[in-house]
Design a protein around this motif. Structure first.
Motif, short mmCIF file in Angstrom:
data_model
loop_
_atom_site.label_atom_id
_atom_site.label_comp_id
_atom_site.label_asym_id
_atom_site.label_seq_id
_atom_site.Cartn_x
_atom_site.Cartn_y
_atom_site.Cartn_z
N ILE A 151 0.82 -1.21 0.00
CA ILE A 151 0.00 0.00 0.00
C ILE A 151 0.85 1.26 0.00
CG2 ILE A 151 -0.24 0.07 2.52
CD1 ILE A 151 -3.12 0.80 0.17
N GLU A 152 1.94 1.24 0.78
CA GLU A 152 2.80 2.43 0.86
C GLU A 152 3.46 2.72 -0.48
OE1 GLU A 152 6.61 4.21 3.41
OE2 GLU A 152 5.77 2.25 3.90
N ARG A 153 3.93 1.67 -1.14
CA ARG A 153 4.57 1.87 -2.44
C ARG A 153 3.56 2.42 -3.46
NH1 ARG A 153 7.90 -2.89 -5.48
NH2 ARG A 153 8.71 -3.08 -3.35
N ILE A 165 3.85 -9.62 -8.83
CA ILE A 165 2.86 -9.16 -9.81
C ILE A 165 2.40 -7.74 -9.49
CG2 ILE A 165 0.58 -9.61 -10.81
CD1 ILE A 165 1.01 -12.58 -10.19
N LEU A 166 2.10 -7.48 -8.21
CA LEU A 166 1.64 -6.14 -7.80
C LEU A 166 2.75 -5.11 -8.00
CD1 LEU A 166 -0.42 -7.00 -4.61
CD2 LEU A 166 -1.30 -5.93 -6.70
N ALA A 167 3.99 -5.49 -7.72
CA ALA A 167 5.11 -4.56 -7.90
C ALA A 167 5.22 -4.14 -9.37
CB ALA A 167 6.41 -5.20 -7.43
N ASN A 168 5.02 -5.09 -10.28
CA ASN A 168 5.03 -4.77 -11.71
C ASN A 168 3.89 -3.84 -12.07
OD1 ASN A 168 7.29 -5.98 -12.78
ND2 ASN A 168 6.16 -7.26 -14.22
N ALA A 169 2.70 -4.12 -11.53
CA ALA A 169 1.53 -3.30 -11.84
C ALA A 169 1.73 -1.86 -11.35
CB ALA A 169 0.29 -3.91 -11.19
#
Length: 515
Positions: free
Chosen positions: A370-372, A405-409
């Motif tokens: 969430i912070e990222r 996956i979320l980091a890529n998104a």
């Protein structure tokens, strides 16, 4: 009765009306002979004593044949001629006459005339046009020309043998492939061309069984003593009348170069596999050596950054120690990803499986990301049902999958966009996590590249967004370890959807989510 006798006397012994009929018949016969097919009468000395107009037109051409000799003493009886024709031979009484540059076929029939003072021992010869034979021969010539052209055009060479496997026909292509003119091979036994032919043509039990065969590999020696490899196919054939075995017909295709290429590809493949295994095993074995010094750097830099043992002499040292700590942790993360990919490729990464709650896993991942997302100006949504079945899986590995996956998104979604994590049981009964973003997207043709290690879709992305390109390949490997699959759909400037599917066998039927 007296009246009848008078009538017989007046007509030389015949009634007047019968006498006229015989005269008409005689005139008809005369007309048929003179205006009919080529006809002549030959005496016992071989001299022509009569010839009609049709015969006179072709007399010069007939003189070049043996017609006159055969008329005196025909070489065959009617029974012998029929036997010759049944055996497939040409009628011996057939004559080919060249008229106006074209061939005309005639069949001769011989008729011995009754003995008389003028025709003692004479023979009448009637030549009957045989157009049917001409048409058959023309059709046969057309078919033969067609087959010969095909034999020249195809890359295979064709062959035929007799019942003893002696070659009776070889197509012209054999000269290009083996260096022999076809005539050099005629009469040669096909076993002489290949030492391995025995197993194909011989009947090991001697039962006289001749079987068709296809794509048998035979080595055949060329004129230059080189061995070439052929795929040979053959079919036994039989006589039309008796049905007796007559030999083999077949084809042969040169696969020498193809075999060399396949062998070279196989060697290259095996070499690449050995090199890849060696690389993967090396990286997997380097885990301790790489992580130990990095952990020391991280630990000491963290102590310096927090000034655990007292203040640093210069304020910049504090900033440097923080940079060292951040860089070391980033490097450790990259190394961990590389080692995990290497372990997956080497088959050394094992799952620690247990019952787990997919909703709690999703909430945990959201807290970490969430912070990222907020720092990037994005909204991170969680859209899962409040009750989900429990899964049997490695929770830490699945957490790593969702984080990657979320980091890529987050990385590829501009500020103001939305990243959403959803999930549940799909229509096929499998469980899936779905990550959807409103980011820059990629072309459909580039999707496979996204799953290749260290790959960037293009150079502009590699400059604009940092990363090693290991996130999705690692996630794919971890999902496949669970028996699942990772898939992606995307459109440029519209966003991307990545689906992590776990098989139905991972769903615990007894348990439900207790959130």
């Amino acid at each position: 009765m007296p009246k009848d006798r008078d009538q017989l006397k007046k007509g030389n012994g015949l009634p007047h009306n019968l006498s006229g009929a015989f005269e008409a018949i005689s005139a008809l016969k005369n007309d048929i002979v003179h205006n009919g097919p080529p006809t002549c009468v030959i005496n016992s000395d071989g001299q022509i004593i009569f010839a009609n107009a049709a015969y006179e037109e072709i007399a010069d051409e007939i003189a070049r044949t043996n017609l006159l000799e055969n008329a005196i003493s025909p070489p065959y009886t009617a029974g012998e001629i029929e036997a010759i024709k049944l055996a497939g031979g040409q009628d011996p009484d057939e004559y080919i006459i060249i008229q106006n540059g074209k061939s005309a076929h005639y069949l001769a029939s011989y008729h011995h005339l009754d003995h008389s003072s003028n025709t003692t021992g004479a023979t009448a010869v009637v030549l009957r046009p045989n157009d049917e034979i001409t048409q058959i021969k023309q059709a046969l010539a057309t078919v033969t020309d067609r087959l010969n052209d095909m034999a020249r055009l195809v890359s295979d060479w064709t062959w035929e043998t007799d019942s003893q496997l002696n070659l009776t026909y070889v197509s012209p292509q054999v000269q290009k492939i083996l260096g022999y003119h076809p005539s050099e091979l005629l009469g040669k036994n096909i076993k002489e061309l290949s030492l391995t032919a025995t197993r194909v043509f011989d009947d090991p039990r001697g039962r006289g069984i001749h079987k068709p065969f296809r794509d048998e590999q035979l080595k055949i020696e060329t004129r230059n003593k080189d061995e070439r490899l052929f795929l040979v196919s053959g079919l036994p054939f039989y006589t039309r009348n008796g049905g007796e075995y007559a030999g083999y017909r077949g084809s042969a295709r040169d696969i020498t170069e193809q075999q060399h290429q396949q062998s070279a590809l196989q060697v290259a493949k095996e070499t690449a596999e050995v090199a890849n295994r060696a690389k993967s095993e090396f990286l997997a074995n380097m885990s301790h050596e790489l992580r130990t010094p990095l952990n020391a750097i991280i630990g000491f830099s963290e102590m310096m950054s927090s000034q655990l043992l007292g203040p640093l002499g210069n304020k910049q040292y504090h900033e440097y120690s923080h940079d060292i700590h951040f860089s070391a942790r980033h490097l450790l993360s990259v190394i961990n990803d590389i080692l995990d990919v290497a372990k997956i490729e080497a088959g050394k990464l094992e799952l620690l499986e247990d019952t787990m709650d997919p909703l709690k896993l999703a909430v945990s991942v959201q807290r970490l990301m969430i912070e990222r997302a907020e720092n990037a100006g994005l909204k991170l949504k969680l859209s899962l049902p409040s009750k989900l079945p429990m899964l049997y899986a490695d929770q830490r590995k699945l957490k790593q999958v969702l984080i990657n996956i979320l980091a890529n998104a987050v990385k590829f979604t501009p500020a103001g966009g939305i990243v959403e994590l959803s999930g549940g049981i799909n229509d096929e009964g499998n469980f899936e996590f779905v990550v959807t973003d409103s980011g820059i997207g990629i072309a459909e043709a580039d999707i496979p590249k996204a799953f290749e290690p260290f790959s960037q879709i293009d150079s502009t992305l590699s400059r604009q967004f940092d990363g090693t390109g290991l996130g999705l390949p690692l996630a794919l490997g971890l999902v496949r370890l669970h028996g699942g699959e990772l898939s992606m759909t995307s459109q440029p400037e519209k966003g991307t959807t990545v689906t992590c599917m776990l098989p139905a066998s991972r769903i615990m039927a007894d348990a439900g989510n207790q959130a």
